[in-house]
Design a protein around this motif. Sequence first.
Motif, short mmCIF file in Angstrom:
data_model
loop_
_atom_site.label_atom_id
_atom_site.label_comp_id
_atom_site.label_asym_id
_atom_site.label_seq_id
_atom_site.Cartn_x
_atom_site.Cartn_y
_atom_site.Cartn_z
N HIS A 161 25.37 7.63 31.57
CA HIS A 161 26.67 6.84 31.56
C HIS A 161 26.77 5.82 32.18
O HIS A 161 25.97 5.33 33.03
CB HIS A 161 27.64 7.94 31.77
CG HIS A 161 27.55 8.44 33.10
ND1 HIS A 161 28.33 7.61 34.16
CD2 HIS A 161 27.44 9.51 33.62
CE1 HIS A 161 28.23 8.09 35.32
NE2 HIS A 161 27.60 9.39 35.13
N GLY A 162 28.00 4.99 32.16
CA GLY A 162 28.25 3.87 32.66
C GLY A 162 29.24 4.28 34.00
O GLY A 162 29.64 5.17 34.51
N TRP A 163 29.47 3.06 34.55
CA TRP A 163 30.25 2.98 36.01
C TRP A 163 31.55 3.65 35.75
O TRP A 163 32.27 3.42 34.71
CB TRP A 163 30.66 1.15 36.13
CG TRP A 163 31.12 0.90 37.37
CD1 TRP A 163 31.10 1.04 38.61
CD2 TRP A 163 32.32 0.06 37.66
NE1 TRP A 163 31.53 0.16 39.66
CE2 TRP A 163 32.59 -0.29 38.84
CE3 TRP A 163 33.38 -0.65 36.61
CZ2 TRP A 163 33.62 -1.16 39.20
CZ3 TRP A 163 34.09 -1.47 36.83
CH2 TRP A 163 34.36 -1.59 38.48
N THR A 164 31.95 4.30 36.78
CA THR A 164 33.05 5.46 36.90
C THR A 164 33.32 6.23 35.70
O THR A 164 34.12 7.14 35.45
CB THR A 164 34.41 4.34 36.76
OG1 THR A 164 34.84 4.21 35.67
CG2 THR A 164 34.35 3.37 37.78
N ALA A 165 32.20 6.44 35.01
CA ALA A 165 32.42 7.39 33.83
C ALA A 165 31.72 8.75 34.08
O ALA A 165 31.50 9.19 35.27
CB ALA A 165 31.68 6.58 32.29
N ASN A 166 31.36 9.59 33.06
CA ASN A 166 30.56 10.74 33.36
C ASN A 166 29.72 11.41 32.08
O ASN A 166 29.65 10.34 31.20
CB ASN A 166 31.51 11.88 33.90
CG ASN A 166 32.61 12.12 32.91
OD1 ASN A 166 32.39 12.47 31.63
ND2 ASN A 166 33.85 11.96 33.11
N ARG A 167 29.35 12.35 32.13
CA ARG A 167 28.34 12.70 31.00
C ARG A 167 28.99 13.02 29.94
O ARG A 167 28.16 13.15 28.78
CB ARG A 167 27.35 13.98 31.70
CG ARG A 167 28.00 15.33 31.70
CD ARG A 167 27.32 16.17 32.46
NE ARG A 167 27.67 17.48 32.57
CZ ARG A 167 28.45 17.97 33.48
NH1 ARG A 167 29.23 17.23 34.18
NH2 ARG A 167 29.23 19.32 33.18
N HIS A 168 30.10 13.40 29.90
CA HIS A 168 31.12 13.72 28.75
C HIS A 168 31.09 12.41 27.78
O HIS A 168 31.82 12.68 26.66
CB HIS A 168 32.30 14.42 29.13
CG HIS A 168 31.97 15.61 29.63
ND1 HIS A 168 31.37 16.83 29.07
CD2 HIS A 168 32.27 16.13 31.05
CE1 HIS A 168 31.39 17.78 29.93
NE2 HIS A 168 31.85 17.51 31.03
N ARG A 169 30.97 11.06 28.27
CA ARG A 169 30.94 10.41 27.31
C ARG A 169 30.00 10.49 26.13
O ARG A 169 30.31 9.92 25.00
CB ARG A 169 30.51 8.72 28.04
CG ARG A 169 31.33 8.23 29.14
CD ARG A 169 32.70 7.45 28.23
NE ARG A 169 33.38 6.62 28.93
CZ ARG A 169 34.27 6.90 29.75
NH1 ARG A 169 34.55 8.31 29.89
NH2 ARG A 169 34.89 5.90 30.40
N TRP A 170 28.91 11.16 26.34
CA TRP A 170 27.90 11.42 25.16
C TRP A 170 28.18 12.98 24.53
O TRP A 170 27.32 13.44 23.81
CB TRP A 170 26.67 11.60 26.03
CG TRP A 170 26.12 10.27 26.56
CD1 TRP A 170 26.16 10.26 28.12
CD2 TRP A 170 25.89 9.15 26.51
NE1 TRP A 170 25.96 9.12 28.37
CE2 TRP A 170 25.72 8.18 27.46
CE3 TRP A 170 25.93 8.51 25.01
CZ2 TRP A 170 25.36 6.74 27.30
CZ3 TRP A 170 25.55 7.14 24.81
CH2 TRP A 170 25.40 6.40 26.03
#
Length: 263
Positions: free
Chosen positions: A30-39
């Motif tokens: 994932h990207g900056w300030t995000a987490n694995r749940h983006r996917w």
Amino acid sequence: MPQLDVDGATLTYDDEGPRDSGAAPLVFVHGWTANRHRWDHQTAHFSATRRVVRLDLRGHGDSSGAGLRTIDEVAADVLALLDHLHIERCVLVGHSMGGMTAQAIALSHPERVERLVLVNSISRMAYSRGRALLMAASARVPFKLFVAANIQRAFAPGYPREEIRAHVRASAGTPREVVMTLYGAMRAFDVLDRVGEIRVPTLLVHGLHDIQLPVRQMLRMAAAYPDAVVRIVDAGHELPVEKPAQLTAALESFLRTTAPAPA
């Protein structure tokens, strides 16, 4: 949630799907300030037929730790997880800063990458005037306000406000030290003159309305890749959650039609 201790940090990750599919595992960053749940959408889709791994980077989501100051150091954490899971070669998918991390791995350890997918990412950081002003003001505004401003800009016009607020709340949990030091890491990141060395099949997927990392920057990167497939989607910077089904379909098509590079 499985976890791995790495150099003073605890990385939380998910490892799902069959191990015996014969296909290289998909590894999502994932990207900056995000987490694995983006996917979440991609994980649910692909884990039915192949192994899928995703992690919370150090200091993000359910992972602890701080102190990473370069993209190469972020990449080292991902490589530590691959080693821990005995994954020798994978399809590496990265969003935004995660795409920078994926490029760093493809350049430093090309034998570990079968295919590369970069989502709303670039090879040389260049900020718009508006983003530069926002970052310059970060030291003079409350941290949560600064995070909220960055996240709100990431979505294309018309995206549901309540969903944006949920992403703002999640991003605001990232410690200030992690946010600012990794901003510096992204700002220093520049491999544009080296991407021609990446010889694996590569998919570049980008949101048409991305104002964080505009399409023109991605196209400059695409021109430097020896053989990249480019897909433009009607979305902003947060394509994995704005248009998850379209991203999954693009990835599915890429995996079906592109032969893997030799090991």
